[in-house]
Design a protein around this motif. Structure first.
Motif, PDB file in Angstrom:
ATOM      1  N   VAL A  97      87.740 -33.895 -59.676  1.00 49.89           N
ATOM      2  CA  VAL A  97      86.335 -33.935 -60.093  1.00 49.89           C
ATOM      3  C   VAL A  97      86.032 -32.746 -60.993  1.00 49.89           C
ATOM      4  CG1 VAL A  97      85.627 -32.695 -57.997  1.00 49.89           C
ATOM      5  CG2 VAL A  97      83.942 -34.031 -59.265  1.00 49.89           C
ATOM      6  N   SER A  98      85.179 -32.980 -61.991  1.00 50.98           N
ATOM      7  CA  SER A  98      84.675 -31.906 -62.846  1.00 50.98           C
ATOM      8  C   SER A  98      83.169 -32.065 -62.979  1.00 50.98           C
ATOM      9  CB  SER A  98      85.343 -31.938 -64.225  1.00 50.98           C
ATOM     10  OG  SER A  98      85.030 -33.137 -64.912  1.00 50.98           O
ATOM     11  N   GLY A  99      82.468 -30.941 -63.214  1.00 48.24           N
ATOM     12  CA  GLY A  99      81.019 -30.967 -63.339  1.00 48.24           C
ATOM     13  C   GLY A  99      80.281 -31.047 -62.029  1.00 48.24           C
ATOM     14  N   LEU A 100      80.970 -30.861 -60.899  1.00 47.43           N
ATOM     15  CA  LEU A 100      80.319 -30.926 -59.589  1.00 47.43           C
ATOM     16  C   LEU A 100      79.498 -29.659 -59.373  1.00 47.43           C
ATOM     17  CD1 LEU A 100      80.167 -32.628 -56.935  1.00 47.43           C
ATOM     18  CD2 LEU A 100      81.976 -31.125 -56.048  1.00 47.43           C
ATOM     19  N   PRO A 101      78.193 -29.770 -59.082  1.00 46.07           N
ATOM     20  CA  PRO A 101      77.392 -28.566 -58.837  1.00 46.07           C
ATOM     21  C   PRO A 101      77.944 -27.751 -57.669  1.00 46.07           C
ATOM     22  CG  PRO A 101      75.977 -30.485 -59.132  1.00 46.07           C
ATOM     23  CD  PRO A 101      77.390 -30.997 -59.031  1.00 46.07           C
ATOM     24  N   ARG A 102      77.927 -26.450 -57.812  1.00 44.22           N
ATOM     25  CA  ARG A 102      78.401 -25.583 -56.730  1.00 44.22           C
ATOM     26  C   ARG A 102      77.513 -25.770 -55.501  1.00 44.22           C
ATOM     27  NH1 ARG A 102      82.356 -22.151 -57.671  1.00 44.22           N
ATOM     28  NH2 ARG A 102      83.021 -21.777 -59.837  1.00 44.22           N
ATOM     29  N   GLY A 103      78.166 -25.950 -54.360  1.00 46.09           N
ATOM     30  CA  GLY A 103      77.454 -26.213 -53.119  1.00 46.09           C
ATOM     31  C   GLY A 103      77.349 -27.682 -52.779  1.00 46.09           C
ATOM     32  N   ALA A 104      77.543 -28.561 -53.786  1.00 42.32           N
ATOM     33  CA  ALA A 104      77.526 -30.000 -53.527  1.00 42.32           C
ATOM     34  C   ALA A 104      78.868 -30.437 -52.952  1.00 42.32           C
ATOM     35  CB  ALA A 104      77.218 -30.768 -54.803  1.00 42.32           C
ATOM     36  N   GLN A 105      78.862 -31.563 -52.248  1.00 40.51           N
ATOM     37  CA  GLN A 105      80.081 -32.095 -51.651  1.00 40.51           C
ATOM     38  C   GLN A 105      80.144 -33.595 -51.854  1.00 40.51           C
ATOM     39  OE1 GLN A 105      79.539 -30.767 -47.580  1.00 40.51           O
ATOM     40  NE2 GLN A 105      80.996 -29.088 -47.859  1.00 40.51           N
ATOM     41  N   LEU A 106      81.363 -34.107 -52.023  1.00 41.70           N
ATOM     42  CA  LEU A 106      81.589 -35.543 -52.036  1.00 41.70           C
ATOM     43  C   LEU A 106      81.757 -36.023 -50.606  1.00 41.70           C
ATOM     44  CD1 LEU A 106      84.170 -35.801 -54.968  1.00 41.70           C
ATOM     45  CD2 LEU A 106      81.677 -35.862 -55.071  1.00 41.70           C
ATOM     46  N   THR A 107      81.262 -37.223 -50.331  1.00 41.43           N
ATOM     47  CA  THR A 107      81.399 -37.755 -48.987  1.00 41.43           C
ATOM     48  C   THR A 107      81.302 -39.267 -48.993  1.00 41.43           C
ATOM     49  OG1 THR A 107      80.456 -37.810 -46.741  1.00 41.43           O
ATOM     50  CG2 THR A 107      78.923 -37.470 -48.550  1.00 41.43           C
ATOM     51  N   GLY A 108      82.276 -39.938 -48.394  1.00 39.95           N
ATOM     52  CA  GLY A 108      82.239 -41.378 -48.238  1.00 39.95           C
ATOM     53  C   GLY A 108      82.187 -42.141 -49.548  1.00 39.95           C
ATOM     54  N   GLY A 109      82.605 -41.534 -50.638  1.00 42.83           N
ATOM     55  CA  GLY A 109      82.568 -42.194 -51.919  1.00 42.83           C
ATOM     56  C   GLY A 109      81.339 -41.896 -52.742  1.00 42.83           C
ATOM     57  N   GLY A 110      80.571 -40.877 -52.388  1.00 45.20           N
ATOM     58  CA  GLY A 110      79.382 -40.494 -53.138  1.00 45.20           C
ATOM     59  C   GLY A 110      79.218 -38.987 -53.142  1.00 45.20           C
ATOM     60  N   VAL A 111      78.056 -38.519 -53.570  1.00 39.96           N
ATOM     61  CA  VAL A 111      77.748 -37.088 -53.607  1.00 39.96           C
ATOM     62  C   VAL A 111      76.674 -36.792 -52.575  1.00 39.96           C
ATOM     63  CG1 VAL A 111      76.886 -35.178 -55.005  1.00 39.96           C
ATOM     64  CG2 VAL A 111      78.364 -36.906 -56.040  1.00 39.96           C
ATOM     65  N   ALA A 112      76.907 -35.792 -51.751  1.00 38.36           N
ATOM     66  CA  ALA A 112      75.941 -35.355 -50.754  1.00 38.36           C
ATOM     67  C   ALA A 112      75.771 -33.845 -50.860  1.00 38.36           C
ATOM     68  CB  ALA A 112      76.396 -35.746 -49.354  1.00 38.36           C
ATOM     69  N   ARG A 113      74.825 -33.349 -50.130  1.00 39.18           N
ATOM     70  CA  ARG A 113      74.501 -31.921 -50.146  1.00 39.18           C
ATOM     71  C   ARG A 113      74.262 -31.456 -51.587  1.00 39.18           C
ATOM     72  NH1 ARG A 113      77.658 -28.295 -45.814  1.00 39.18           N
ATOM     73  NH2 ARG A 113      75.766 -27.106 -46.208  1.00 39.18           N
ATOM     74  N   ARG A 114      73.440 -32.230 -52.305  1.00 43.73           N
ATOM     75  CA  ARG A 114      73.097 -31.859 -53.673  1.00 43.73           C
ATOM     76  C   ARG A 114      72.320 -30.551 -53.687  1.00 43.73           C
ATOM     77  NH1 ARG A 114      72.386 -37.263 -52.813  1.00 43.73           N
ATOM     78  NH2 ARG A 114      73.344 -38.737 -54.266  1.00 43.73           N
ATOM     79  N   THR A 115      72.501 -29.772 -54.739  1.00 46.09           N
ATOM     80  CA  THR A 115      71.813 -28.501 -54.880  1.00 46.09           C
ATOM     81  C   THR A 115      71.143 -28.447 -56.247  1.00 46.09           C
ATOM     82  OG1 THR A 115      73.719 -27.368 -55.848  1.00 46.09           O
ATOM     83  CG2 THR A 115      73.546 -27.365 -53.438  1.00 46.09           C
ATOM     84  N   GLY A 116      70.229 -27.504 -56.421  1.00 43.29           N
ATOM     85  CA  GLY A 116      69.519 -27.365 -57.678  1.00 43.29           C
ATOM     86  C   GLY A 116      70.213 -26.477 -58.687  1.00 43.29           C
ATOM     87  N   THR A 117      71.369 -25.950 -58.345  1.00 43.43           N
ATOM     88  CA  THR A 117      72.060 -25.031 -59.241  1.00 43.43           C
ATOM     89  C   THR A 117      72.600 -25.744 -60.474  1.00 43.43           C
ATOM     90  OG1 THR A 117      73.860 -23.423 -59.426  1.00 43.43           O
ATOM     91  CG2 THR A 117      74.227 -25.326 -58.017  1.00 43.43           C
ATOM     92  N   THR A 118      72.666 -25.032 -61.589  1.00 42.31           N
ATOM     93  CA  THR A 118      73.255 -25.563 -62.821  1.00 42.31           C
ATOM     94  C   THR A 118      74.711 -25.143 -62.960  1.00 42.31           C
ATOM     95  OG1 THR A 118      72.448 -23.648 -64.067  1.00 42.31           O
ATOM     96  CG2 THR A 118      71.030 -25.616 -63.994  1.00 42.31           C
ATOM     97  N   GLN A 119      75.193 -24.310 -62.047  1.00 39.27           N
ATOM     98  CA  GLN A 119      76.595 -23.908 -62.073  1.00 39.27           C
ATOM     99  C   GLN A 119      77.454 -25.044 -61.522  1.00 39.27           C
ATOM    100  OE1 GLN A 119      76.513 -20.244 -59.748  1.00 39.27           O
ATOM    101  NE2 GLN A 119      76.520 -19.047 -61.631  1.00 39.27           N
ATOM    102  N   THR A 120      78.568 -25.304 -62.184  1.00 40.86           N
ATOM    103  CA  THR A 120      79.442 -26.398 -61.770  1.00 40.86           C
ATOM    104  C   THR A 120      80.866 -25.892 -61.569  1.00 40.86           C
ATOM    105  OG1 THR A 120      79.975 -27.022 -64.053  1.00 40.86           O
ATOM    106  CG2 THR A 120      78.039 -28.064 -63.032  1.00 40.86           C
ATOM    107  N   ARG A 121      81.694 -26.750 -61.006  1.00 41.36           N
ATOM    108  CA  ARG A 121      83.100 -26.406 -60.789  1.00 41.36           C
ATOM    109  C   ARG A 121      83.950 -27.649 -60.896  1.00 41.36           C
ATOM    110  NH1 ARG A 121      83.178 -25.116 -54.294  1.00 41.36           N
ATOM    111  NH2 ARG A 121      82.175 -27.029 -53.595  1.00 41.36           N
ATOM    112  N   SER A 122      85.243 -27.427 -61.018  1.00 42.26           N
ATOM    113  CA  SER A 122      86.223 -28.500 -61.037  1.00 42.26           C
ATOM    114  C   SER A 122      87.197 -28.293 -59.886  1.00 42.26           C
ATOM    115  CB  SER A 122      86.988 -28.517 -62.368  1.00 42.26           C
ATOM    116  OG  SER A 122      86.111 -28.715 -63.454  1.00 42.26           O
ATOM    117  N   ALA A 123      87.705 -29.386 -59.337  1.00 38.64           N
ATOM    118  CA  ALA A 123      88.638 -29.288 -58.221  1.00 38.64           C
ATOM    119  C   ALA A 123      89.469 -30.556 -58.139  1.00 38.64           C
ATOM    120  CB  ALA A 123      87.894 -29.062 -56.903  1.00 38.64           C
TER     121      ALA A 123
END
Length: 260
Positions: free
Chosen positions: A73-99
């Motif tokens: 994944v790329s562009g995932l907001p820091r603090g957000a998590q993928l879960t069950g095939g979607g995105v959860a724990r969304r945050t308001g930050t504009t900082q992103t990461r790749s993993a």
């Protein structure tokens, strides 16, 4: 967008032909790489590559499946998590990461309690377990297991049309501070056998949102299966169009399976 369920999409058309034509036990080994882009309800542009390998056993009554995915994944907001095939724990930050790394492993079991006759569809209760094997540190998962139970109805119209509908309830594993909630999942669609080798499927799929205050995913999916052998070995190609803010803008996948 539930990209885990899309990884299973190519098997739906395969089930339609094999479930009717073969009562003998069958094993299937497959791989379905797929790619998705969208915001998933965040302020970021997220790209996800999801490469699912699976082993499936089925006979006239049972279908057992183990799926092991690789996730990038790329562009995932820091603090957000993928879960069950979607995105959860969304945050308001504009900082992103790749993993990248191992995704959540899925194990599912379907059992046909009624084979169907005439206008009465086959009745297929199921259960699924999502093992929290994806990295929490990298945001690839929550580290918690999910459990889903549900019911499927699978019909046959003539010899070419195979409508289906599934409704499930998922008990979502909630990490500390996650504030995630349980959700309903659903899909409805039909497969059509154009020729002995070409099978087409159209499907609407969605679920509630695991994170309160956000839209749940809703997607339209079109798939094409090409059977190289009579047993069902072949290829799948599918396209996904998200219809809600909780979905990807689009997704595409190309996979193959060997049946023996």
């Amino acid at each position: 967008m539930r990209f885990r369920s899309l990884a299973e999409m190519g098997v739906l058309s395969l089930w339609a032909t094999m479930g009717v034509a073969y009562a003998a036990p069958r094993f299937t080994v497959g791989n379905v790489p797929s790619y998705y882009q969208g915001s998933f309800g965040t302020a970021s542009h997220i790209s996800i590559f999801y490469d699912a390998s699976y082993l499936q056993f089925r006979n006239r009554s049972w279908r057992l499946k183990l799926m092991v995915p690789y996730l990038s994944v790329s562009g995932l907001p820091r603090g957000a998590q993928l879960t069950g095939g979607g995105v959860a724990r969304r945050t308001g930050t504009t900082q992103t990461r790749s993993a990248s790394g191992l995704g959540d492993i899925w194990l599912s079991a379907h059992y046909t309690v009624y084979q169907g006759s005439g206008l009465l569809p086959a009745v297929v209760p199921y259960t699924k377990v999502k093992f929290g094997t994806a990295s929490v540190t990298n945001g690839l998962g929550t580290g918690r297991n999910d459990y889903e139970v549900g019911m499927g109805l699978d019909e046959i119209i003539g010899t070419r049309i195979f409508p289906f509908a599934h409704l499930g309830y998922r008990f979502v594993g909630n990490p500390v501070g996650g504030n995630l909630r349980n959700i309903w999942t659903y899909d409805v669609g039909s497969s059509f056998i154009a020729t002995s080798r070409n099978i087409f499927t159209a499907m609407f799929s969605g679920s509630g949102s695991e994170q309160p205050g956000y839209a749940g995913p809703a997607d339209v999916i079109l798939a094409w299966n090409y059977n190289v052998t009579r047993a069902g070995s072949g290829f799948q190609l599918y396209a996904d169009k998200g219809l809600s803010n909780g979905s990807a803008n689009y997704g595409v996948g190309l996979g193959a399976q060997v049946v023996f």
